[in-house]
Design an enzyme around this catalytic site. Structure first.
Site, short mmCIF file in Angstrom:
data_model
loop_
_atom_site.label_atom_id
_atom_site.label_comp_id
_atom_site.label_asym_id
_atom_site.label_seq_id
_atom_site.Cartn_x
_atom_site.Cartn_y
_atom_site.Cartn_z
N GLY A 18 1.33 192.18 27.08
CA GLY A 18 0.78 191.49 28.24
C GLY A 18 0.68 192.40 29.44
NE ARG A 79 0.04 189.77 22.70
CZ ARG A 79 1.06 190.04 23.48
NH1 ARG A 79 1.95 190.94 23.10
NH2 ARG A 79 1.22 189.42 24.64
CG ASP A 110 10.32 192.01 23.74
OD1 ASP A 110 9.08 191.94 23.83
OD2 ASP A 110 11.03 191.04 23.47
N GLY A 111 8.08 194.23 22.77
CA GLY A 111 7.27 194.60 21.62
C GLY A 111 6.72 196.01 21.73
CB THR A 133 7.29 192.41 30.90
OG1 THR A 133 7.36 190.99 30.73
CG2 THR A 133 8.71 192.94 31.09
CG ASP A 135 7.99 187.05 30.77
OD1 ASP A 135 7.47 186.25 31.57
OD2 ASP A 135 7.60 187.20 29.60
CG ASP A 137 11.74 189.46 29.03
OD1 ASP A 137 11.21 190.51 29.44
OD2 ASP A 137 11.28 188.78 28.10
NE ARG A 179 7.10 183.16 23.67
CZ ARG A 179 6.34 184.18 24.04
NH1 ARG A 179 5.30 183.96 24.82
NH2 ARG A 179 6.60 185.42 23.67
NE ARG A 263 0.75 187.90 30.88
CZ ARG A 263 0.52 187.94 29.59
NH1 ARG A 263 -0.67 188.30 29.15
NH2 ARG A 263 1.46 187.63 28.74
#
Length: 330
Positions: A18, A79, A110-111, A133, A135, A137, A179, A263
């Protein structure tokens, strides 16, 4: 985490997963730092998919002109299912070698960092990850690139929603991204005077929310805005609003889902500076032999955390922020 430094002459930079405001600032910093240390820098377009398809181009000064203030990522993002296979990663490795690329800077969540970790383990390509990111996170950094801007965007939108909520005595449920993590929800909730904040990490029973709303009604509150992280344990904003409507049928309830609005947009000054610091640190880390790590910021200091820890260890929400949010919402 730190290996014997190899002679790095060419580095590749990519954004994956993202997009997040500030990614362009990070790319710019990597390129500028690369030039400063007499390195060639190659942009890998569309993330790992571009690496597999050999969409790799040498970056020049003109490549990064006027990108600092732009949202998104000019390198594009995608992706890649093929990169998850050994064959796909082999193809990507062959393309890097055809350009003579010695090391990578990977900007993403993380991906994206998992891909960098696998690539280093399988092919020995040194990599430093940057936490890109909204997020917030990732373990190993207090703040991720894009988080501050996303919070500002959410708060600005909620401020506008509150205007109409106050005008019509409405109850609004506003769903923000997150999420698996409630960092945006908590910060946006505190910054916008939310009546309640629902996040994935904590259970917030509907009964408790009803009590909160009734208390605020008695206190003559003119408006109520409830912030819901999209992955909340009690459900999404639409689901929760329907449960509340059954118990409080006289309430005029509306739902707004901010979605990908969070975003986009020009990165905040904070995200531009954070991304710039981390971009320079990534290049310097590679030259110092810091491989398979993520560059982050903790207590306003640059730190390098093994990528495996950054993607596996859970980053906990701040209990003090939750406590403060609870006090302010009464």
């Amino acid at each position: 985490m730190t290996d014997q430094p190899i002679n790095i002459k060419k580095i590749g930079v990519l954004t994956s997963g993202g997009d997040a405001p500030g990614m362009n600032a990070a790319i710019r910093a990597v390129v500028r730092a690369g030039f400063y240390y007499k390195l060639e820098v190659y942009g890998i377009y569309r993330g790992y998919e571009g690496m597999i398809n050999n969409d790799i181009r040498k970056l020049e000064n003109k490549s990064i002109a006027h990108v600092l203030e732009r949202g998104g990522t000019f390198l594009k993002s995608a992706r890649s299912e093929e990169f998850k296979t050994v064959e796909g990663r082999q193809k990507a490795y062959n393309n890097l070698k055809s350009h003579g690329i010695d090391a990578l800077v990977v900007i993403g969540g993380d991906g994206s960092l998992t891909g960098a970790h696998l690539f280093y383990k399988e092919f020995g390509i040194p990599a430093v990850g940057l936490p890109g990111t909204i997020d917030n996170d990732l373990f190993g950094t207090d703040l991720t690139i894009g988080f501050d801007t996303a919070c500002n965007t959410a708060i600005e939108a909620i401020d506008k929603i509150r205007d109409t909520a106050t005008s019509h005595d409405r109850l609004f449920f506003v769903e923000v991204m997150g999420r698996d993590a409630g960092f945006i929800a908590i910060n946006a909730g505190i910054g916008s005077a939310a009546a309640a904040i629902l996040i994935p990490e904590k259970k917030f029973p509907v009964e408790k929310l009803i009590d909160r709303l009734k208390f605020r009604e008695k206190a003559k509150k003119e408006s109520n805005v409830v912030i819901v992280a999209e992955g909340g344990k009690s459900g999404g904003a639409q689901e929760i609003s329907e449960k509340v409507k059954k118990i409080l049928p006289t309430y005029d309830i509306k739902v707004t889902i901010l979605g990908h609005l969070q975003r986009g947009g020009a990165p905040s000054s904070f995200d531009r500076i954070l991304a710039s610091k981390l971009g320079v640190s990534a290049v310097e880390g590679l030259l110092q032999g810091k491989y398979d790590v993520m560059a982050g910021i903790i207590n306003n200091k640059i730190v390098f955390t093994p990528i495996k820890r950054a993607i596996v260890d859970d980053k906990q929400v701040d209990e003090e922020e939750l406590r403060i949010a609870g006090i302010l919402s009464t």
